[in-house]
Design a protein around this motif. Structure first.
Motif, PDB file in Angstrom:
ATOM      1  N   GLY A   1      15.304   3.472  37.405  1.00  0.00           N
ATOM      2  CA  GLY A   1      15.689   2.962  36.095  1.00  0.00           C
ATOM      3  C   GLY A   1      15.016   1.644  35.749  1.00  0.00           C
ATOM      4  O   GLY A   1      14.636   1.417  34.600  1.00  0.00           O
ATOM      5  N   GLU A   2      14.845   0.792  36.743  1.00  0.00           N
ATOM      6  CA  GLU A   2      14.159  -0.486  36.500  1.00  0.00           C
ATOM      7  C   GLU A   2      12.727  -0.251  36.046  1.00  0.00           C
ATOM      8  O   GLU A   2      12.250  -0.879  35.097  1.00  0.00           O
ATOM      9  CB  GLU A   2      14.187  -1.355  37.752  1.00  0.00           C
ATOM     10  N   SER A   3      12.047   0.671  36.695  1.00  0.00           N
ATOM     11  CA  SER A   3      10.670   0.985  36.311  1.00  0.00           C
ATOM     12  C   SER A   3      10.623   1.559  34.892  1.00  0.00           C
ATOM     13  O   SER A   3       9.774   1.171  34.085  1.00  0.00           O
ATOM     14  CB  SER A   3      10.072   1.973  37.318  1.00  0.00           C
ATOM     15  N   LEU A   4      11.540   2.476  34.596  1.00  0.00           N
ATOM     16  CA  LEU A   4      11.600   3.056  33.250  1.00  0.00           C
ATOM     17  C   LEU A   4      11.943   1.993  32.210  1.00  0.00           C
ATOM     18  O   LEU A   4      11.387   1.981  31.114  1.00  0.00           O
ATOM     19  CB  LEU A   4      12.628   4.190  33.208  1.00  0.00           C
ATOM     20  N   PHE A   5      12.864   1.106  32.549  1.00  0.00           N
ATOM     21  CA  PHE A   5      13.248   0.014  31.650  1.00  0.00           C
ATOM     22  C   PHE A   5      12.044  -0.870  31.364  1.00  0.00           C
ATOM     23  O   PHE A   5      11.772  -1.200  30.201  1.00  0.00           O
ATOM     24  CB  PHE A   5      14.382  -0.806  32.269  1.00  0.00           C
ATOM     25  N   ASP A   6      11.320  -1.253  32.415  1.00  0.00           N
ATOM     26  CA  ASP A   6      10.147  -2.116  32.240  1.00  0.00           C
ATOM     27  C   ASP A   6       9.115  -1.469  31.326  1.00  0.00           C
ATOM     28  O   ASP A   6       8.507  -2.141  30.495  1.00  0.00           O
ATOM     29  CB  ASP A   6       9.516  -2.454  33.587  1.00  0.00           C
ATOM     30  N   THR A   7       8.943  -0.167  31.474  1.00  0.00           N
ATOM     31  CA  THR A   7       7.938   0.552  30.691  1.00  0.00           C
ATOM     32  C   THR A   7       8.369   0.787  29.248  1.00  0.00           C
ATOM     33  O   THR A   7       7.552   0.693  28.331  1.00  0.00           O
ATOM     34  CB  THR A   7       7.625   1.918  31.354  1.00  0.00           C
ATOM     35  N   ASN A   8       9.659   1.098  29.041  1.00  0.00           N
ATOM     36  CA  ASN A   8      10.097   1.557  27.724  1.00  0.00           C
ATOM     37  C   ASN A   8      10.997   0.595  26.953  1.00  0.00           C
ATOM     38  O   ASN A   8      11.033   0.662  25.727  1.00  0.00           O
ATOM     39  CB  ASN A   8      10.846   2.890  27.870  1.00  0.00           C
ATOM     40  N   CYS A   9      11.719  -0.244  27.634  1.00  0.00           N
ATOM     41  CA  CYS A   9      12.765  -1.032  26.973  1.00  0.00           C
ATOM     42  C   CYS A   9      12.479  -2.529  26.914  1.00  0.00           C
ATOM     43  O   CYS A   9      12.956  -3.219  26.014  1.00  0.00           O
ATOM     44  CB  CYS A   9      14.105  -0.821  27.690  1.00  0.00           C
TER      45      CYS A   9
ATOM     46  N   VAL B   1      10.018  -4.310  26.138  1.00  0.00           N
ATOM     47  CA  VAL B   1       9.293  -4.856  24.993  1.00  0.00           C
ATOM     48  C   VAL B   1      10.262  -5.376  23.930  1.00  0.00           C
ATOM     49  O   VAL B   1       9.978  -6.374  23.273  1.00  0.00           O
ATOM     50  CB  VAL B   1       8.292  -3.817  24.412  1.00  0.00           C
ATOM     51  N   CYS B   2      11.417  -4.744  23.791  1.00  0.00           N
ATOM     52  CA  CYS B   2      12.417  -5.192  22.815  1.00  0.00           C
ATOM     53  C   CYS B   2      13.572  -5.965  23.448  1.00  0.00           C
ATOM     54  O   CYS B   2      14.122  -6.866  22.824  1.00  0.00           O
ATOM     55  CB  CYS B   2      12.999  -3.999  22.052  1.00  0.00           C
ATOM     56  N   HIS B   3      13.950  -5.597  24.662  1.00  0.00           N
ATOM     57  CA  HIS B   3      15.112  -6.207  25.296  1.00  0.00           C
ATOM     58  C   HIS B   3      14.733  -7.236  26.361  1.00  0.00           C
ATOM     59  O   HIS B   3      15.612  -7.758  27.031  1.00  0.00           O
ATOM     60  CB  HIS B   3      16.007  -5.125  25.918  1.00  0.00           C
ATOM     61  N   GLN B   4      13.446  -7.519  26.500  1.00  0.00           N
ATOM     62  CA  GLN B   4      12.888  -8.427  27.498  1.00  0.00           C
ATOM     63  C   GLN B   4      13.090  -7.867  28.917  1.00  0.00           C
ATOM     64  O   GLN B   4      13.992  -7.077  29.146  1.00  0.00           O
ATOM     65  CB  GLN B   4      13.480  -9.823  27.386  1.00  0.00           C
TER      66      GLN B   4
ATOM     67  N   PRO C   1      15.431  -0.602  14.545  1.00  0.00           N
ATOM     68  CA  PRO C   1      14.422  -0.772  15.597  1.00  0.00           C
ATOM     69  C   PRO C   1      14.716   0.041  16.858  1.00  0.00           C
ATOM     70  O   PRO C   1      13.804   0.384  17.597  1.00  0.00           O
ATOM     71  CB  PRO C   1      14.451  -2.266  15.901  1.00  0.00           C
ATOM     72  N   MET C   2      16.005   0.348  17.112  1.00  0.00           N
ATOM     73  CA  MET C   2      16.347   1.116  18.312  1.00  0.00           C
ATOM     74  C   MET C   2      16.045   2.584  18.050  1.00  0.00           C
ATOM     75  O   MET C   2      16.689   3.234  17.231  1.00  0.00           O
ATOM     76  CB  MET C   2      17.833   0.946  18.658  1.00  0.00           C
ATOM     77  N   PRO C   3      15.036   3.120  18.766  1.00  0.00           N
ATOM     78  CA  PRO C   3      14.700   4.527  18.555  1.00  0.00           C
ATOM     79  C   PRO C   3      15.636   5.443  19.348  1.00  0.00           C
ATOM     80  O   PRO C   3      16.264   5.034  20.316  1.00  0.00           O
ATOM     81  CB  PRO C   3      13.276   4.629  19.123  1.00  0.00           C
ATOM     82  N   ALA C   4      15.701   6.673  18.915  1.00  0.00           N
ATOM     83  CA  ALA C   4      16.366   7.718  19.705  1.00  0.00           C
ATOM     84  C   ALA C   4      15.333   8.167  20.738  1.00  0.00           C
ATOM     85  O   ALA C   4      14.244   8.611  20.383  1.00  0.00           O
ATOM     86  CB  ALA C   4      16.790   8.872  18.808  1.00  0.00           C
ATOM     87  N   TRP C   5      15.672   8.040  22.008  1.00  0.00           N
ATOM     88  CA  TRP C   5      14.715   8.322  23.070  1.00  0.00           C
ATOM     89  C   TRP C   5      14.721   9.783  23.524  1.00  0.00           C
ATOM     90  O   TRP C   5      13.925  10.156  24.385  1.00  0.00           O
ATOM     91  CB  TRP C   5      14.955   7.390  24.254  1.00  0.00           C
ATOM     92  N   ALA C   6      15.595  10.592  22.960  1.00  0.00           N
ATOM     93  CA  ALA C   6      15.618  12.013  23.309  1.00  0.00           C
ATOM     94  C   ALA C   6      14.248  12.609  22.999  1.00  0.00           C
ATOM     95  O   ALA C   6      13.661  12.338  21.959  1.00  0.00           O
ATOM     96  CB  ALA C   6      16.698  12.746  22.514  1.00  0.00           C
TER      97      ALA C   6
END
Length: 130
Positions: free
Chosen positions: A41-49, A51-54, A105-110
């Motif tokens: 999850g940390e890796s996915l967060f770094d890649t996808n989240c 940019v907006c959530h730091q 700004p929050m996209p649906a990630w589905a």
């Protein structure tokens, strides 16, 4: 009659002794699984989240009238009633705790993240609170 109770006591005692290591192994396996999910999850967060959530999850980035959420805030878990299912819906469908759309700004990630990947991100978010 006493002999029956002695045998019953011995049988229960033996089964209890064998159950303890199994329970410990199950808890260890669960902890390892949670740790692996949080790492993914940390890796996915770094890649996808991030940019907006730091990278820290602190959020605070302004998008016109909206500000990205601080994902470390205990209020966020209270808002979502401590429900991973509601947080999952927020990530995958961009819906808040009441089912209303989140700020644009929050996209649906589905379709971009699988439910399992979103659950891994949630496992990581839980670690931000600890």
């Amino acid at each position: 009659m006493r002999n029956i109770f002695q045998r019953l006591f011995i049988a229960i005692s033996i089964s209890f002794l064998f159950a303890i290591p199994t329970a410990g192994r199950a808890q260890t396996a669960s902890t390892n699984s949670t740790t692996a999910a949080a790492m993914a999850g940390e890796s996915l967060f770094d890649t996808n989240c991030a940019v907006c959530h730091q990278a820290s999850g602190a959020g605070g980035i302004h998008f016109s009238n909206a500000v990205s959420a601080d994902l470390r805030a205990p209020e966020l878990e209270r808002t979502y009633h401590g429900s991973d299912a509601l947080i999952l819906r927020a990530i995958l469908k961009a819906k808040d705790q009441d089912g209303a759309p989140l700020h644009s700004p929050m996209p649906a990630w589905a379709g971009r993240l699988s439910p399992q990947q979103a659950e891994d991100i949630i496992a990581y978010l839980h670690k931000l609170h600890s």
